[in-house]
Motif scaffolding. Structure first.
Motif, PDB file in Angstrom:
ATOM      1  N   GLU A 170      27.340 120.481  57.053  1.00  0.00           N
ATOM      2  CA  GLU A 170      27.842 119.125  56.787  1.00  0.00           C
ATOM      3  C   GLU A 170      27.497 118.183  57.937  1.00  0.00           C
ATOM      4  O   GLU A 170      27.142 117.022  57.734  1.00  0.00           O
ATOM      5  CB  GLU A 170      29.361 119.161  56.543  1.00  0.00           C
ATOM      6  CG  GLU A 170      29.911 117.823  56.032  1.00  0.00           C
ATOM      7  CD  GLU A 170      31.318 117.932  55.461  1.00  0.00           C
ATOM      8  OE1 GLU A 170      31.621 118.944  54.795  1.00  0.00           O
ATOM      9  OE2 GLU A 170      32.114 117.003  55.682  1.00  0.00           O
ATOM     10  N   ARG A 171      27.573 118.721  59.150  1.00  0.00           N
ATOM     11  CA  ARG A 171      27.209 117.907  60.304  1.00  0.00           C
ATOM     12  C   ARG A 171      25.723 117.551  60.251  1.00  0.00           C
ATOM     13  O   ARG A 171      25.332 116.402  60.444  1.00  0.00           O
ATOM     14  CB  ARG A 171      27.505 118.663  61.598  1.00  0.00           C
ATOM     15  CG  ARG A 171      27.128 117.826  62.772  1.00  0.00           C
ATOM     16  CD  ARG A 171      27.654 118.309  64.078  1.00  0.00           C
ATOM     17  NE  ARG A 171      27.225 117.339  65.066  1.00  0.00           N
ATOM     18  CZ  ARG A 171      26.744 117.662  66.247  1.00  0.00           C
ATOM     19  NH1 ARG A 171      26.667 118.920  66.608  1.00  0.00           N
ATOM     20  NH2 ARG A 171      26.370 116.714  67.068  1.00  0.00           N
ATOM     21  N   ALA A 172      24.892 118.543  59.980  1.00  0.00           N
ATOM     22  CA  ALA A 172      23.441 118.300  59.941  1.00  0.00           C
ATOM     23  C   ALA A 172      23.078 117.323  58.820  1.00  0.00           C
ATOM     24  O   ALA A 172      22.157 116.520  58.951  1.00  0.00           O
ATOM     25  CB  ALA A 172      22.706 119.627  59.751  1.00  0.00           C
ATOM     26  N   ALA A 173      23.814 117.399  57.722  1.00  0.00           N
ATOM     27  CA  ALA A 173      23.485 116.568  56.552  1.00  0.00           C
ATOM     28  C   ALA A 173      24.085 115.172  56.627  1.00  0.00           C
ATOM     29  O   ALA A 173      23.737 114.309  55.822  1.00  0.00           O
ATOM     30  CB  ALA A 173      23.989 117.267  55.285  1.00  0.00           C
ATOM     31  N   SER A 174      24.983 114.952  57.615  1.00  0.00           N
ATOM     32  CA  SER A 174      25.794 113.727  57.586  1.00  0.00           C
ATOM     33  C   SER A 174      24.954 112.453  57.635  1.00  0.00           C
ATOM     34  O   SER A 174      25.339 111.445  57.064  1.00  0.00           O
ATOM     35  CB  SER A 174      26.823 113.748  58.720  1.00  0.00           C
ATOM     36  OG  SER A 174      26.143 113.692  59.958  1.00  0.00           O
ATOM     37  N   GLU A 175      23.804 112.495  58.304  1.00  0.00           N
ATOM     38  CA  GLU A 175      22.997 111.275  58.410  1.00  0.00           C
ATOM     39  C   GLU A 175      21.777 111.319  57.479  1.00  0.00           C
ATOM     40  O   GLU A 175      20.987 110.388  57.469  1.00  0.00           O
ATOM     41  CB  GLU A 175      22.511 111.089  59.851  1.00  0.00           C
ATOM     42  CG  GLU A 175      23.627 110.986  60.887  1.00  0.00           C
ATOM     43  CD  GLU A 175      24.459 109.718  60.723  1.00  0.00           C
ATOM     44  OE1 GLU A 175      23.889 108.664  60.388  1.00  0.00           O
ATOM     45  OE2 GLU A 175      25.692 109.799  60.902  1.00  0.00           O
ATOM     46  N   CYS A 176      21.623 112.410  56.754  1.00  0.00           N
ATOM     47  CA  CYS A 176      20.424 112.525  55.906  1.00  0.00           C
ATOM     48  C   CYS A 176      20.572 111.689  54.645  1.00  0.00           C
ATOM     49  O   CYS A 176      21.645 111.626  54.065  1.00  0.00           O
ATOM     50  CB  CYS A 176      20.195 113.982  55.505  1.00  0.00           C
ATOM     51  SG  CYS A 176      19.816 115.035  56.890  1.00  0.00           S
ATOM     52  N   PRO A 177      19.485 111.051  54.214  1.00  0.00           N
ATOM     53  CA  PRO A 177      19.557 110.266  52.979  1.00  0.00           C
ATOM     54  C   PRO A 177      19.792 111.165  51.768  1.00  0.00           C
ATOM     55  O   PRO A 177      19.304 112.300  51.729  1.00  0.00           O
ATOM     56  CB  PRO A 177      18.183 109.589  52.901  1.00  0.00           C
ATOM     57  CG  PRO A 177      17.293 110.384  53.789  1.00  0.00           C
ATOM     58  CD  PRO A 177      18.145 111.030  54.826  1.00  0.00           C
ATOM     59  N   MET A 178      20.564 110.648  50.822  1.00  0.00           N
ATOM     60  CA  MET A 178      20.879 111.422  49.617  1.00  0.00           C
ATOM     61  C   MET A 178      19.736 111.297  48.621  1.00  0.00           C
ATOM     62  O   MET A 178      19.824 110.552  47.654  1.00  0.00           O
ATOM     63  CB  MET A 178      22.160 110.892  48.970  1.00  0.00           C
ATOM     64  CG  MET A 178      23.398 111.110  49.801  1.00  0.00           C
ATOM     65  SD  MET A 178      24.082 112.756  49.561  1.00  0.00           S
ATOM     66  CE  MET A 178      24.477 112.695  47.849  1.00  0.00           C
ATOM     67  N   GLU A 179      18.683 111.988  48.908  1.00  0.00           N
ATOM     68  CA  GLU A 179      17.559 111.958  47.985  1.00  0.00           C
ATOM     69  C   GLU A 179      17.004 113.364  47.857  1.00  0.00           C
ATOM     70  O   GLU A 179      17.232 114.206  48.734  1.00  0.00           O
ATOM     71  CB  GLU A 179      16.476 111.007  48.492  1.00  0.00           C
ATOM     72  CG  GLU A 179      16.010 111.351  49.902  1.00  0.00           C
ATOM     73  CD  GLU A 179      15.134 110.256  50.503  1.00  0.00           C
ATOM     74  OE1 GLU A 179      14.306 110.605  51.365  1.00  0.00           O
ATOM     75  OE2 GLU A 179      15.268 109.091  50.121  1.00  0.00           O
ATOM     76  N   GLY A 180      16.286 113.596  46.790  1.00  0.00           N
ATOM     77  CA  GLY A 180      15.745 114.938  46.593  1.00  0.00           C
ATOM     78  C   GLY A 180      15.400 115.178  45.140  1.00  0.00           C
ATOM     79  O   GLY A 180      15.443 114.268  44.309  1.00  0.00           O
ATOM     80  N   ASN A 181      15.083 116.417  44.856  1.00  0.00           N
ATOM     81  CA  ASN A 181      14.702 116.832  43.509  1.00  0.00           C
ATOM     82  C   ASN A 181      15.965 117.207  42.731  1.00  0.00           C
ATOM     83  O   ASN A 181      16.451 118.332  42.831  1.00  0.00           O
ATOM     84  CB  ASN A 181      13.719 118.011  43.643  1.00  0.00           C
ATOM     85  CG  ASN A 181      13.402 118.680  42.324  1.00  0.00           C
ATOM     86  OD1 ASN A 181      13.602 118.110  41.252  1.00  0.00           O
ATOM     87  ND2 ASN A 181      12.904 119.899  42.405  1.00  0.00           N
ATOM     88  N   PHE A 182      16.489 116.213  41.996  1.00  0.00           N
ATOM     89  CA  PHE A 182      17.708 116.413  41.198  1.00  0.00           C
ATOM     90  C   PHE A 182      17.357 116.466  39.716  1.00  0.00           C
ATOM     91  O   PHE A 182      16.212 116.223  39.325  1.00  0.00           O
ATOM     92  CB  PHE A 182      18.705 115.274  41.460  1.00  0.00           C
ATOM     93  CG  PHE A 182      19.243 115.232  42.857  1.00  0.00           C
ATOM     94  CD1 PHE A 182      20.103 116.222  43.311  1.00  0.00           C
ATOM     95  CD2 PHE A 182      18.899 114.204  43.722  1.00  0.00           C
ATOM     96  CE1 PHE A 182      20.606 116.189  44.606  1.00  0.00           C
ATOM     97  CE2 PHE A 182      19.394 114.166  45.018  1.00  0.00           C
ATOM     98  CZ  PHE A 182      20.251 115.163  45.458  1.00  0.00           C
TER      99      PHE A 182
END
Ligand SMILES: [Fe+2]
Length: 451
Positions: free
Chosen positions: A332-344
């Motif tokens: 969660e810490r690593a993902a906290s600043e990552c943009p919410m994009e991807g293969n959905f």
């Protein structure tokens, strides 16, 4: 009437108007969302034949028809029966047939026997959906603000519940089709096989820090994502991307499945009992690995993230690689600043994609996070965290309290969503959970290590 009282009356009328205006727009927004989500379930079913809707290939899998009816039952049980005056179920027996696990909502049919139910037919299940949808329309068409305050949170929960079942519908039909030697195609491939050079896996370092974990209360979240609380996360590194099929094949070829030193005791028992030699849906033909996908049977693409692995396999792979899986707080810490994009699922590819391809889509990523790829979408990432309550968590009273809390035992947390998850469903704080031997979801591996 005095000037003052005229002004007061005008204010009251204006307030009422803005009240009804705001409740109208609220209702419009809510109904638009409701119908959009209900319709996407139907879109997922396009191309299925009636025979496909009924098969249950293992106890974890539910027939498509059951998903259609159960998601409908949720709205009927928790909204219509409670809030629509004079509402009477057209088929009262559906309450028994389509209750999943809510003891407070009454008895239920056995989960492992759902595939034996040929009636109601697919058409009747679709009529049930249409009927409940029109009752929801009727309830909301003439609802006052006070009642809307009560209905809205449950309707929103029902919408997210249906999105969860959309993912299950997809992974369940994959399992059903995989049993068929004809290997039916769920969706024709949208993109040609992408075999690309992928960047080497690197480890991104994080300093020790006390970080806020859990949902901040803005917008919808499940109760298991809270309460938000402070947690000390010691220094760690996390892999820049998930493990690929090619990397996983190296583990297989190094006899990873027959060397007990990599496996948890329970995992070792499972590997031997189930005779696992590779991820679910993999078969060796003429010396090469092939896998069944929702777009048919095809050679394993070494560039794609490995998927359909259990927690046991993820953990054994990490041990073999002399690292470990991340904790959910590290993730969660690593993902906290990552943009919410991807293969959905909205991309309708229904399979993980190689990282280089996914990265080229996201050119506008903030520079500081450019090292973490595919943190959202593609594959759910197993964490080494047991699924348990956050400090201060309390199960809500009533049937809806059964949604998450009662499953906090013998399961592991997965993060980030998959190619079968909706972009509008996933969150940075989202906690998915499965037992460690399950592998029919799009589950994959991201590694972590200590400094
Ligand atoms: Fe459900």
């Amino acid at each position: 009437m005095s000037l003052a009282s005229t002004e007061a009356a005008t204010e009251i009328i204006a307030a009422k108007r803005s009240d009804s205006y705001s409740s109208t727009t609220r209702v419009e927004r809510l109904l638009a969302r409701f119908h959009q989500i209900r319709n996407f379930t139907n879109v997922l079913c396009l191309g299925l034949e009636p025979e496909d809707y009924v098969v249950q290939s293992m106890p974890d899998v539910s027939p498509t028809k059951w998903h259609l009816a159960h998601t409908t039952w949720f709205f009927e049980t928790f909204i219509l029966k409670k809030f629509l005056p004079g509402y009477r179920a057209e088929v009262p027996e559906y309450a028994y047939l389509f209750n999943s696990y809510y003891n407070a909502a009454g008895d239920m049919h056995r989960r492992d026997l759902r595939g034996l139910i040929s009636r109601p037919t697919v058409k009747e299940a679709q009529r049930y959906r249409a009927s409940i949808d029109s009752h929801i329309d009727a309830l909301l068409s003439d609802i006052d603000e006070k009642l809307l305050d009560q209905v809205e949170p449950i309707l929103v929960l029902g919408i997210h519940h249906e999105q969860q079942h959309q993912e299950l519908l997809t992974t369940d039909i994959k399992h059903v089709f995989a049993q068929n030697p004809l290997y039916p195609v769920f969706r024709k491939p949208k993109i040609s096989a992408e075999s690309s050079a992928i960047p080497p896996q690197r480890f991104i370092e994080f300093e020790q820090a006390t970080v806020a974990i859990g949902h901040d209360g803005r917008g919808f979240a499940y109760d298991n994502e809270g309460p938000r609380h402070q947690a000390l996360v010691p220094a760690f590194s996390i892999a820049s991307r998930p493990v690929t099929n090619g990397e996983y094949i190296a583990f297989i070829e190094d006899n990873g499945y027959t060397r007990s030193e990599f496996w948890l005791s329970l995992g070792w028992m499972t590997v031997n009992e189930q005779r696992w030699q590779a991820p679910l849906y993999w078969t060796k033909r003429d010396g090469a690995w092939w896998n069944f996908t929702l777009s048919g049977f095809r050679p394993v693409n070494k560039s794609e993230p490995v998927t359909h692995v259990s927690y046991f396999e993820a953990d054994a792979y990490a041990n073999w690689a002399r690292v470990r899986l991340p904790t959910e707080f590290e993730w969660e810490r690593a993902a906290s600043e990552c943009p919410m994009e991807g293969n959905f699922v909205e991309g309708e590819i229904f399979h993980p994609r190689p990282v280089a391809v996914a990265s080229s889509v996201s050119a506008d990523r903030p520079a500081q996070n450019q090292h973490l790829d595919q943190i959202f979408g593609d594959v759910w990432e197993w964490t080494r965290s047991a699924y348990s309550p956050y400090p201060g968590y309390r199960v809500a009273p009533g049937a809806l309290g059964e949604y998450n809390g009662k499953f906090m035992c013998n399961q592991y947390v997965l993060r980030g969503g998959s190619c079968a998850t909706s972009r509008s469903h996933i969150r940075r704080t989202y906690r998915n959970f499965f037992q460690p031997e399950k592998r029919w979801q799009f589950t994959g591996i991201r590694l972590a290590r200590d400094p």
